[in-house]
Design a protein around this motif. Structure first.
Motif, PDB file in Angstrom:
ATOM      1  N   GLY A 294     116.145  43.832  33.979  1.00  0.00           N
ATOM      2  CA  GLY A 294     117.323  43.074  33.586  1.00  0.00           C
ATOM      3  C   GLY A 294     117.785  42.121  34.675  1.00  0.00           C
ATOM      4  N   THR A 295     118.840  41.380  34.372  1.00  0.00           N
ATOM      5  CA  THR A 295     119.417  40.421  35.309  1.00  0.00           C
ATOM      6  C   THR A 295     120.874  40.795  35.563  1.00  0.00           C
ATOM      7  OG1 THR A 295     117.991  38.671  34.453  1.00  0.00           O
ATOM      8  CG2 THR A 295     119.902  37.980  35.755  1.00  0.00           C
ATOM      9  N   PHE A 296     121.252  40.864  36.830  1.00  0.00           N
ATOM     10  CA  PHE A 296     122.611  41.261  37.204  1.00  0.00           C
ATOM     11  C   PHE A 296     123.433  40.018  37.533  1.00  0.00           C
ATOM     12  CE2 PHE A 296     125.969  42.685  40.027  1.00  0.00           C
ATOM     13  CZ  PHE A 296     126.378  43.885  39.456  1.00  0.00           C
ATOM     14  N   HIS A 297     124.672  39.967  37.014  1.00  0.00           N
ATOM     15  CA  HIS A 297     125.566  38.840  37.257  1.00  0.00           C
ATOM     16  C   HIS A 297     126.876  39.339  37.860  1.00  0.00           C
ATOM     17  CE1 HIS A 297     123.205  36.216  34.443  1.00  0.00           C
ATOM     18  NE2 HIS A 297     122.967  37.379  33.867  1.00  0.00           N
ATOM     19  N   ARG A 298     127.389  38.607  38.816  1.00  0.00           N
ATOM     20  CA  ARG A 298     128.761  38.812  39.299  1.00  0.00           C
ATOM     21  C   ARG A 298     129.566  37.588  38.897  1.00  0.00           C
ATOM     22  NH1 ARG A 298     129.749  42.602  43.520  1.00  0.00           N
ATOM     23  NH2 ARG A 298     127.854  43.603  44.304  1.00  0.00           N
ATOM     24  N   VAL A 299     130.701  37.816  38.259  1.00  0.00           N
ATOM     25  CA  VAL A 299     131.572  36.699  37.891  1.00  0.00           C
ATOM     26  C   VAL A 299     132.971  36.968  38.433  1.00  0.00           C
ATOM     27  CG1 VAL A 299     130.237  36.164  35.826  1.00  0.00           C
ATOM     28  CG2 VAL A 299     132.191  37.685  35.653  1.00  0.00           C
ATOM     29  N   ILE A 300     133.721  35.911  38.653  1.00  0.00           N
ATOM     30  CA  ILE A 300     135.068  35.996  39.195  1.00  0.00           C
ATOM     31  C   ILE A 300     136.076  35.840  38.067  1.00  0.00           C
ATOM     32  CG2 ILE A 300     136.702  35.045  40.847  1.00  0.00           C
ATOM     33  CD1 ILE A 300     134.233  36.304  42.100  1.00  0.00           C
ATOM     34  N   GLY A 301     137.053  36.725  38.025  1.00  0.00           N
ATOM     35  CA  GLY A 301     138.098  36.621  37.009  1.00  0.00           C
ATOM     36  C   GLY A 301     139.086  37.754  37.130  1.00  0.00           C
ATOM     37  N   ASP A 302     140.360  37.429  36.987  1.00  0.00           N
ATOM     38  CA  ASP A 302     141.380  38.480  37.084  1.00  0.00           C
ATOM     39  C   ASP A 302     141.522  39.265  35.792  1.00  0.00           C
ATOM     40  OD1 ASP A 302     142.057  37.987  39.741  1.00  0.00           O
ATOM     41  OD2 ASP A 302     143.399  36.343  39.184  1.00  0.00           O
ATOM     42  N   ASP A 303     140.980  38.722  34.718  1.00  0.00           N
ATOM     43  CA  ASP A 303     141.036  39.403  33.421  1.00  0.00           C
ATOM     44  C   ASP A 303     139.599  39.669  32.969  1.00  0.00           C
ATOM     45  OD1 ASP A 303     141.725  40.463  31.010  1.00  0.00           O
ATOM     46  OD2 ASP A 303     143.080  38.830  30.434  1.00  0.00           O
ATOM     47  N   PRO A 304     139.111  40.902  33.098  1.00  0.00           N
ATOM     48  CA  PRO A 304     137.686  41.177  32.863  1.00  0.00           C
ATOM     49  C   PRO A 304     137.188  40.835  31.467  1.00  0.00           C
ATOM     50  CG  PRO A 304     138.709  42.991  34.035  1.00  0.00           C
ATOM     51  CD  PRO A 304     139.828  42.092  33.594  1.00  0.00           C
ATOM     52  N   ALA A 305     137.971  41.144  30.441  1.00  0.00           N
ATOM     53  CA  ALA A 305     137.474  40.962  29.070  1.00  0.00           C
ATOM     54  C   ALA A 305     137.119  39.506  28.764  1.00  0.00           C
ATOM     55  CB  ALA A 305     138.482  41.508  28.065  1.00  0.00           C
ATOM     56  N   PRO A 306     138.011  38.539  29.003  1.00  0.00           N
ATOM     57  CA  PRO A 306     137.619  37.138  28.748  1.00  0.00           C
ATOM     58  C   PRO A 306     136.435  36.688  29.594  1.00  0.00           C
ATOM     59  CG  PRO A 306     140.007  37.320  28.987  1.00  0.00           C
ATOM     60  CD  PRO A 306     139.433  38.638  29.400  1.00  0.00           C
ATOM     61  N   ALA A 307     136.346  37.206  30.838  1.00  0.00           N
ATOM     62  CA  ALA A 307     135.225  36.819  31.696  1.00  0.00           C
ATOM     63  C   ALA A 307     133.901  37.326  31.127  1.00  0.00           C
ATOM     64  CB  ALA A 307     135.440  37.362  33.109  1.00  0.00           C
ATOM     65  N   VAL A 308     133.911  38.559  30.611  1.00  0.00           N
ATOM     66  CA  VAL A 308     132.695  39.121  30.005  1.00  0.00           C
ATOM     67  C   VAL A 308     132.321  38.327  28.758  1.00  0.00           C
ATOM     68  CG1 VAL A 308     131.725  41.130  28.824  1.00  0.00           C
ATOM     69  CG2 VAL A 308     133.036  41.438  30.935  1.00  0.00           C
TER      70      VAL A 308
END
Length: 366
Positions: A294-308
């Motif tokens: 698989g591929t692992f991603h790190r994203v920045i966001g204070d609200d996890p659900a919208p970021a996902v």
């Protein structure tokens, strides 16, 4: 002057019919009034292929002398001077003899395209640069002639010329691929059933990736935000909690149900950079994701659900895997957890799987 269009016939191995199909399409275009010429074609003594070229104008090859030997190469200048509507140019990955203007035939093709000439060409999956080491492990043969993947990916059309391993081996036995003295050695080496099956799967997967790229470009250019699934693509949301291993393995199993399925994992970090997640479990989960392909991603966001959800749509994901909530009943009464927010925001185009785990079961009792 508008650039010419490029169509590539992609095959898993020699003998599947790439050149024959290219010539057949050239004949069809010529019958409809297109000015078609053969810039370069190799029939390797295959009579059906040679006959398919009958009636099409062929640009004579030029002779290039190198180290006292003569070689016949495509006469690029003659094709440019002829200025046809469509040029058929076989063997895109071919290396030109020193003394030619370009090192590689794909560079010759680029000149034709830049001159506004449409080009049809052929290439086998084993010549793609990114797959060079994989092909060597499968077949035991390292390809000396390779081509950058991007050259093929930029084509306006890619047609996969498909043939089962058994059918190709029958063609080989019938003498429709190699001369008689090369048939037996080929059947017991490069053309073993296992090799051909693996090469065929690689070609299908590579072509499927190209379809995904085309879909993404179309969606972007037309402002379409709903996922269009060319194949299953699963995104698992990881918080770094103890349930992570369970979620990753479930995502892998879901993705593996369909041919060519793939899976991704994402962890959302707050913009402040103050991530309360312990780094060790997350590092372990990242390693597990990558070990399973698989591929692992790190994203920045204070609200996890919208970021996902944003990443899921960017990836054209068809499914999201989340863990059942670890929050106690009291918290659940007054607010929605991340998993519930993802479910509410996923709409009709993304399926959400909520996976139970030991930690969630423990919290239910509190």
């Amino acid at each position: 002057m508008p650039r010419g269009g490029l169509r590539v016939y992609l095959g898993a191995a020699p003998g599947v019919g790439k050149t024959f199909n290219m010539l057949a399409e050239g004949q069809r275009r010529a019958s409809r009034g297109t000015d078609v010429v053969i810039g370069y074609m190799e029939d390797y003594g295959r009579l059906p292929t040679r006959r398919m070229a009958d009636g099409l104008e062929t640009i004579p090859r030029k002779t290039v002398t190198y180290r006292g030997m003569s070689f016949a190469e495509m006469d690029l200048d003659a094709v440019l001077a002829r200025d046809p509507g469509l040029a058929l140019v076989d063997e895109l990955a071919h290396t030109d003899v020193p003394g030619c203007r370009n090192e590689k035939r794909w560079q010759d093709v680029e000149e034709l395209l830049d001159a506004g000439i449409d080009v049809m060409t052929t290439v086998n999956i084993q010549h793609l640069e990114s797959l060079n080491d994989v092909i060597e492990r499968i077949t035991g043969v390292r390809q000396r002639e390779t081509i950058p993947d991007d050259v093929v990916r930029r084509a306006d059309q890619i047609e996969l010329v498909d043939m089962s391993a058994e059918a190709l081996r029958r063609r080989m036995i019938d003498g429709n691929v190699y001369p008689p003295d090369k048939i037996e050695p080929a059947l017991h080496s490069y053309f073993r059933s296992g090799n051909l099956t693996a090469l065929r799967e690689l070609a299908m997967l590579w072509a499927a990736d190209r379809v995904d790229e085309a879909l993404l470009r179309y969606r972007d250019s037309h402002g379409i935000h709903q996922p269009w699934a060319a194949r299953e693509r699963v995104l698992v949301a990881l918080s770094g909690g103890p349930e992570g291993d369970t979620l990753v393995r479930r995502a892998k199993r879901i993705a593996a149900r369909g041919a060519g399925g793939e899976f991704h994992a994402v962890h959302v970090e707050p913009q402040s950079g103050l991530d309360a997640t312990p780094p060790e479990p997350l590092a372990h989960q990242r390693g597990l994701v990558e070990a399973l392909g698989g591929t692992f991603h790190r994203v920045i966001g204070d609200d996890p659900a919208p970021a996902v959800l944003e990443l899921a749509r960017d990836l054209n994901a068809t499914q999201i895997v989340v863990g059942a909530t670890r929050r106690g009943r009291l918290k659940a009464l007054f607010s929605h957890g991340v998993g519930e927010q993802i479910i509410h925001g996923s709409g009709d185009d993304i399926d959400v799987y909520v996976v139970t785990h030991a930690e969630a079961a423990y919290r239910k009792g509190r």
